[in-house]
Write an enzyme that holds these catalytic residues in place. Structure first.
Site, mmCIF file in Angstrom:
data_model
loop_
_atom_site.group_PDB
_atom_site.id
_atom_site.type_symbol
_atom_site.label_atom_id
_atom_site.label_comp_id
_atom_site.label_asym_id
_atom_site.label_seq_id
_atom_site.Cartn_x
_atom_site.Cartn_y
_atom_site.Cartn_z
ATOM 1 N N SER A 151 0.837 -1.195 0.000
ATOM 2 C CA SER A 151 0.000 0.000 0.000
ATOM 3 C C SER A 151 0.877 1.253 0.000
ATOM 4 C CB SER A 151 -0.941 -0.040 1.210
ATOM 5 O OG SER A 151 -1.922 0.970 1.137
ATOM 6 N N ASP A 320 -9.057 -6.084 -4.820
ATOM 7 C CA ASP A 320 -8.598 -4.798 -4.282
ATOM 8 C C ASP A 320 -9.051 -3.696 -5.234
ATOM 9 O OD1 ASP A 320 -7.285 -2.596 -3.300
ATOM 10 O OD2 ASP A 320 -5.276 -3.469 -3.349
ATOM 11 N N HIS A 353 -8.331 -4.779 -0.369
ATOM 12 C CA HIS A 353 -7.003 -4.192 -0.171
ATOM 13 C C HIS A 353 -6.287 -4.791 1.039
ATOM 14 C CE1 HIS A 353 -3.827 -1.303 -0.635
ATOM 15 N NE2 HIS A 353 -4.038 -0.761 0.550
#
Length: 384
Positions: A151, A320, A353
């Site tokens: 991320s 995601d 995610h």
């Protein structure tokens, strides 16, 4: 005792000012960090793990006397794990502006003798990378075997490959992107507005009032948490289940909690508001928004990545939608245009995610296999 053993955070002070992208600078700052494993004689086995929004330097292991203090990527980092600390010397660094030890808005501004508050300068991913490079210098590490992150951490790893191409041999980017979409920026701004409009925020100087803008933090976390989960994952966990179905079996016809998903989000928001700093949330989400290394080259990502020298591993997750596989594929294509060695995995996982933090056997196996290559490279270099 955890498999990694008990770990102890360390701090390092930097007196020399750090010039920031905004034009401001930060002096007399501290960086909090942790290390796991043993640095070898030629310092060739160091791996830097960069953290995401609400994480920290505490990547793995536990603190003695705190049984629930497990590191945020403990399933990934440790003896015999995908990033094996029996082989690698792993470093986690808390970013500037955070609320977990490194200098941030809640710390005293040496110029005023009061907490920085809203006066803490806006920081970027590139600023964090420059600060991390200074800590690596202090540890005598001139080149990392790998820089890794998921991320926002993946953005930092990508920035490392561009800014310091000679200082890492491998770049590991998980569930990340080269820039945020308009939708992502919009979600971040809604979250920030929740904090900024909280009466207890006091323009960022709430420390002086002895209050915390908890309502704003709660809503910000609720908005953010929605984006971390997939629709399928939410449907499986919560669906349209009523929280008090066993007692009432019907709607309450009010604006309180009817559904399990409402209860869950409020729980996450309440928990977050107890430990996270409002100014830190503003700073980190803005750093997310500003990250766009290709902007300096007219949006040409291939040209931007032409400076890189590392080998790359990228992974994305099918569900995601915050940092979708298409965003990773853009990076892969730009690297291929530059004839870089790149391994890419798109993993079919249901968790959205957040999948990059979870124990998916296929995912862990792929990362382990890549670090086996990293380890082989170290040994080949030593034998040469």
């Amino acid at each position: 005792m955890p498999s990694l053993g008990y770990v102890t955070p360390q701090t390092m002070h930097f007196a020399q000012p750090l010039a920031l992208q905004s034009g401001a600078s930060l002096r007399d700052y501290m960086l909090m960090y942790e290390t796991y494993g043993t640095l070898n004689a030629d310092k060739s086995n160091a791996v830097l793990v960069c953290h995401a929004l609400n994480a920290s330097h505490h990547v793995a292991g536990e603190y003695e006397g705190q049984p629930k203090s497990q590191g945020w990527w403990d399933n990934m980092v440790g003896p015999g794990k995908s990033l094996d600390t029996d082989k690698f010397f792993v470093i986690g660094i808390n970013n500037l502006g955070s609320c977990f030890g490194s200098t941030g808005p809640m710390h005293v501004n040496p110029a005023t003798g009061k907490p920085y508050g809203a006066a803490f300068p806006v920081v970027t991913v590139e600023d964090w990378v420059n600060a991390q490079a200074r800590l690596a210098d202090a540890l005598g590490i001139t080149q990392f075997a790998a820089v890794m992150g998921g991320s926002l951490g993946g953005m930092q790893a990508l920035a490392w490959s561009i800014m310091y191409p000679d200082r890492l041999r491998h770049c590991v980017v998980i569930a990340s992107t080269a820039k945020l979409s308009a939708q992502n920026i919009a979600f971040n701004d809604v979250a920030r507005q929740a904090i900024l409009s909280d009466p207890d925020y006091h323009g960022g100087d709430f420390y002086e009032y002895g209050v915390v803008p908890k309502n704003g933090l709660r809503v910000a976390r609720m908005v953010g948490h929605i984006t971390y989960l997939s629709d399928d994952d939410m449907a499986e966990k919560f669906g349209r289940k009523l929280r008090d179905a066993a007692e009432a079996g019907d709607y309450k016809f009010g604006f309180g909690v009817d559904f399990e998903i409402e209860s869950y989000l409020r729980y996450q928001g309440d928990k977050f508001s107890e430990y996270f700093d409002a100014n830190t949330y503003l700073l980190i989400t803005k750093a997310l928004d500003y990250f766009d290394p290709a902007r300096a080259h007219g949006g040409d990502l291939a040209r931007t990545l032409s400076r890189t020298k590392a080998k790359f591993f990228l992974a994305s997750f099918t569900t995601d939608w915050r940092f979708s596989p298409e965003r990773s594929q853009e990076i892969v294509q730009a690297l291929i245009c530059n004839r870089r060695q790149v391994t890419y995995a798109e993993i079919d996982a249901p968790h959205g995610h957040d999948a990059f933090l979870l124990e998916d056997p296929r995912y862990m196996k792929l990362v382990r296999a890549y670090y086996d290559q990293v380890w082989n490279d170290i040994n080949e270099k030593a034998a040469a």
